[in-house]
Design an enzyme around this catalytic site. Structure first.
Site, mmCIF file in Angstrom:
data_model
loop_
_atom_site.group_PDB
_atom_site.id
_atom_site.type_symbol
_atom_site.label_atom_id
_atom_site.label_comp_id
_atom_site.label_asym_id
_atom_site.label_seq_id
_atom_site.Cartn_x
_atom_site.Cartn_y
_atom_site.Cartn_z
ATOM 1 N NE ARG A 265 -3.823 -0.087 2.212
ATOM 2 C CZ ARG A 265 -4.795 0.116 3.103
ATOM 3 N NH1 ARG A 265 -4.932 -0.700 4.138
ATOM 4 N NH2 ARG A 265 -5.608 1.152 2.963
ATOM 5 C CB SER B 280 -4.878 7.451 1.657
ATOM 6 O OG SER B 280 -5.202 7.279 3.019
ATOM 7 C CB SER B 281 -8.535 11.252 3.875
ATOM 8 O OG SER B 281 -8.981 10.124 4.619
ATOM 9 C CG ASP C 210 -13.244 2.371 4.236
ATOM 10 O OD1 ASP C 210 -12.515 2.080 3.264
ATOM 11 O OD2 ASP C 210 -12.780 2.755 5.327
ATOM 12 C CE LYS D 113 -7.116 -3.566 7.840
ATOM 13 N NZ LYS D 113 -5.712 -3.354 8.250
ATOM 14 C CG ASN E 152 -10.565 5.906 -2.342
ATOM 15 O OD1 ASN E 152 -11.604 5.868 -3.007
ATOM 16 N ND2 ASN E 152 -10.578 5.912 -1.019
#
EC number: 2.5.1.19
Length: 411
Positions: free
Chosen positions: A109, A155-156, A297, A395, A320
């Protein structure tokens, strides 16, 4: 009506851990999320010399405004993106040498825009392998501050990490953003920073952070809105079913609660109050076109129920999601096609056509917790669905399968 107590927000817990570690005094976090990601973050803080004491429903963190207590440390970030992005930024404000590494999944990532920004601020940061990825070393000597330009289009979390660093710098930070995804997550960051004593102003796409430091406090963690989306989706899908999630209502910080507005557009009955949110099935799911850039998400959640709509479901502006735990656009398309559903994809969109999923089929999870939890909802109407890695839900929600099964079997 079924009432579900959703575990604490991962996003809020991670930010609270950073802010508590940086604050003057001892912070108590109430009802933090206990999962692989958050435990990895807390473990990382311990390796860096921060005192973290964990109880069943509260974590206590002794803040160190001057930086880590350890002069040197090796930190393993596991699969956690917040751990892998926030902790290297936190230690930059201290003094010492710190090495960070992560799982193979997290190594893939991207980290590049954050690394570039930290270097612009004078941080001695070196990648041990591929540039812009873990592993990395931070040779910290404090951060003076200043002005920088940031691309947060992937990505924020890049912006969040730098914003939270701002009060720890000598002169403060001015951050101008050229592109930004998942903006509601930045709003979470700003609200939480201010609750810990920070001063942040915004003019257009420029954020100005004063060098105020942080003050410790007692902070309650709200339920995770992304996790709640699976239960909301299940309630919208199944005729006669409803679910209420307490503690996630009109005052919620998390933008992912906006997923219920998508369900409302599809025909579900949605009620949001100060106390919580309720979703009820009306027996109808309509197709729609929706931009999910700010709530990406929950894209897999919508993809998982899309075949049951009365028309195509097109989800746009979610490029994203290709750089999350896996390429979620491709993963959703792959698994829906395994179930006999017609799917089309593009660089930043997916379109799913109505159809009856066929089973049995094994879902390829790609080690992604959100793929498992999303297709658990599909399984409500598709007998024989199994998962190649059902345990990857640890996770963010280790007890997901038990809780979801109990929910499904509650009259």
């Amino acid at each position: 009506m079924t009432v579900i107590d959703i575990p604490g927000s991962k996003s809020v817990t991670a930010r609270a851990l950073f802010l508590a570690a940086a604050a003057q005094g001892t912070t108590t976090l109430l009802r933090p999320l206990v999962s692989d990601d958050t435990e990895g973050f807390a473990e990382g803080l311990g390796s860096l010399g921060y005192a973290v004491r964990r109880e069943s429903d509260a974590w206590h963190i002794e803040g160190r405004p001057a930086g880590p207590g350890a002069d040197t440390a090796d930190v393993y970030c596991r699969d956690g993106a917040t751990t892998a992005r926030f902790l290297p930024t936190l230690v930059a404000a201290g003094h010492g040498t710190y090495r960070f590494d992560a799982s193979p999944q997290m190594r893939r990532r991207p980290l590049g825009p954050l690394s570039t920004a930290l270097r612009t601020l004078g941080v001695d940061l070196r990648h041990g392998g591929k540039d812009g990825h873990h592993p990395l070393d931070v040779h910290a000597h404090g951060v003076k501050g200043g002005a920088l330009t940031l691309d947060a289009g992937q990505s924020s979390q890049y912006l969040t990490a730098l914003l939270m660093l701002g009060p720890l710098t000598a002169e403060g930070l001015d951050i101008t953003v050229t592109d930004l995804v998942s903006e509601p997550y930045v709003e979470i960051t700003l609200a939480m920073m201010r609750s810990f004593g920070a001063e942040v102003t915004q003019e257009g796409r420029t954020y100005r952070v004063a060098p105020t430091g942080y003050r410790a406090r007692t902070y309650g963690i709200e339920p995770d809105a992304s996790t709640a989306s699976y239960f909301f989706a299940a309630a919208a899908l199944e005729p006669g079913r409803s679910v209420t999630v307490p503690g996630l209502g009109t005052g919620a910080l998390q933008g992912d609660l906006g997923f219920v507005d998508v369900l409302r557009r599809m025909g579900a009955d949605v009620e949001i109050t100060d106390a919580g949110t309720t979703v009820r099935s009306t027996g109808t799911l309509r197709g729609l076109t929706v931009n999910m850039r700010d709530i990406s998400d929950t894209m897999p959640t919508l993809a998982a129920i899309a075949p049951f709509a009365d028309g195509p479901v097109r989800i746009e502006d979610v490029a994203n999601t290709r750089v999350k735990e896996c390429d979620r656009l491709d993963a959703c398309a792959e698994n829906l096609r395994r179930l006999g559903i017609t799917v089309e994809t593009g660089p930043d969109w997916i379109e799913i056509h109505p159809g009856t999923p066929t089973g049995p089929a094994e879902i390829a999870t790609h080690g992604d917790h959100r793929i498992v939890m999303s297709f658990a909802v599909t399984a409500l109407r598709t007998p024989g669905i199994t998962f190649d890695d059902p345990g990857c839900v640890k996770k963010t929600f280790p007890d997901f399968h038990r809780v979801f099964d109990a929910f499904v079997h509650t009259p």
